[in-house]
Design a protein around this motif. Structure first.
Motif, PDB file in Angstrom:
ATOM      1  N   GLY A   1      19.342 -12.454  -3.294  1.00 32.51           N
ATOM      2  CA  GLY A   1      19.584 -11.059  -3.644  1.00 32.51           C
ATOM      3  C   GLY A   1      20.804 -10.491  -2.957  1.00 32.51           C
TER       4      GLY A   1
ATOM      5  N   LEU B   1      23.900 -11.937  -4.679  1.00 29.70           N
ATOM      6  CA  LEU B   1      24.154 -11.336  -5.989  1.00 29.70           C
ATOM      7  C   LEU B   1      24.673  -9.908  -5.854  1.00 29.70           C
ATOM      8  N   LEU B   2      24.089  -9.131  -4.939  1.00 26.22           N
ATOM      9  CA  LEU B   2      24.547  -7.758  -4.738  1.00 26.22           C
ATOM     10  C   LEU B   2      25.990  -7.729  -4.243  1.00 26.22           C
TER      11      LEU B   2
ATOM     12  N   VAL C   1      28.195  -8.409  -7.312  1.00 26.54           N
ATOM     13  CA  VAL C   1      28.225  -7.254  -8.218  1.00 26.54           C
ATOM     14  C   VAL C   1      29.038  -6.116  -7.606  1.00 26.54           C
TER      15      VAL C   1
ATOM     16  N   VAL D   1      22.616  -3.133 -13.546  1.00 21.99           N
ATOM     17  CA  VAL D   1      22.361  -4.462 -12.982  1.00 21.99           C
ATOM     18  C   VAL D   1      21.733  -4.402 -11.590  1.00 21.99           C
ATOM     19  N   ILE D   2      22.182  -3.472 -10.754  1.00 17.65           N
ATOM     20  CA  ILE D   2      21.737  -3.476  -9.349  1.00 17.65           C
ATOM     21  C   ILE D   2      20.225  -3.281  -9.195  1.00 17.65           C
TER      22      ILE D   2
ATOM     23  N   PRO E   1      17.570  -4.099 -11.154  1.00 19.23           N
ATOM     24  CA  PRO E   1      16.802  -5.329 -11.383  1.00 19.23           C
ATOM     25  C   PRO E   1      17.032  -6.404 -10.336  1.00 19.23           C
ATOM     26  N   VAL E   2      18.277  -6.525  -9.857  1.00 18.76           N
ATOM     27  CA  VAL E   2      18.544  -7.507  -8.804  1.00 18.76           C
ATOM     28  C   VAL E   2      17.721  -7.190  -7.561  1.00 18.76           C
ATOM     29  N   VAL E   3      17.712  -5.918  -7.175  1.00 19.69           N
ATOM     30  CA  VAL E   3      16.909  -5.504  -6.022  1.00 19.69           C
ATOM     31  C   VAL E   3      15.421  -5.732  -6.296  1.00 19.69           C
TER      32      VAL E   3
ATOM     33  N   THR F   1      14.536  -9.609  -6.186  1.00 22.55           N
ATOM     34  CA  THR F   1      14.921 -10.426  -5.027  1.00 22.55           C
ATOM     35  C   THR F   1      14.547  -9.773  -3.696  1.00 22.55           C
TER      36      THR F   1
ATOM     37  N   THR G   1      17.553   1.773 -13.936  1.00 24.53           N
ATOM     38  CA  THR G   1      17.880   0.734 -14.916  1.00 24.53           C
ATOM     39  C   THR G   1      17.999   1.329 -16.312  1.00 24.53           C
TER      40      THR G   1
END
Length: 229
Positions: free
Chosen positions: A32, A35-36, A39, A65-66, A68-70, A73, A214
């Motif tokens: 996570g 990925l953050l 991004v 995007v941020i 869902p990533v959070v 993960t 989101t």
């Protein structure tokens, strides 16, 4: 008037609360953060250096995007104490008292099954088949070494075999991390399943604070793309 023999009673100290055991996925946290970082790097680069509609598109994409990533993960965690199990999944928080838990099962995923028949996946405790097979191989290797070293000790006394037996566990854990977490949770269930303070029903709370951004990002991105040109 108070009698001379009367003494004020000292206030009782507060009963200490038992802290939750917290279980999270180290690999999920690391992924996570990575990925953050990617991004944020791409997004802020477009915000600063972009022209025309590019900064707005970058902003909408980041908002989309941020979260869902959070959610998938960094957010997942399992909190367990003497009375209940709290499962923080990407978009829900499920609280289940131990008296309501029927079983904790491990297969391709780890999950809790309640007495009402509901099943909830433990996102924070993923199953790694590779780690499980590696741990099984270590356990089998340790068992073979222990058996052979025991036979050697019976005939020669303490020697190199004893050193090997003592060092058999140094090759690594003989249980996968996810399986060890499930063992801890099953131990709590066995000890506290019948406790009076561990009874009650399951409660579920949706994580609107994650879903709302989101949706907002998706709506903004659709509007920008629809009005392009």
């Amino acid at each position: 008037m108070t009698s001379p023999d009367h003494k004020p009673t000292a206030s009782q100290p507060p009963v200490p609360t038992v802290k939750d055991r917290i279980y999270r996925s180290p690999m999920g946290l690391a992924g996570g953060v990575l990925l953050l970082a990617v991004v944020a790097w791409l997004g802020f680069d477009a915000l600063i250096k972009g022209h025309g509609r590019t900064p707005w598109l970058a902003l909408a994409t980041m908002i989309l995007v941020i979260p869902p990533v959070v959610a998938f993960t960094l957010r997942p965690a399992v909190f367990a104490n003497e009375d209940r199990l709290r499962i923080r999944n990407p978009y829900r928080v499920i609280t289940v008292p131990w008296g309501e838990v029927e079983a904790l099962r491990s297969g391709f995923t780890n999950e809790v099954r309640t007495r009402s028949g509901a099943k909830y996946q433990l996102w924070a405790v993923p199953v790694s088949l590779r780690a499980r097979k590696k741990a099984e191989r270590r356990a089998a290797s340790a068992a073979r070494r222990s058996a052979s070293d025991g036979a050697g000790l019976g005939s020669r006394g303490l020697g190199f075999g004893a050193l090997t037996a003592r060092g058999a566990d140094s090759a690594g854990p003989t249980r996968a991390e996810g399986d060890k977490v499930m063992d801890d949770l099953r131990d709590l269930l066995d000890r506290r399943g019948e406790a009076e303070s561990a009874q009650g029903g399951t409660t579920i709370r949706w994580a609107y604070e994650v879903a709302a951004p989101t949706v907002a990002g998706a709506v903004l991105l659709v509007i920008l793309l629809a009005t392009n040109g």
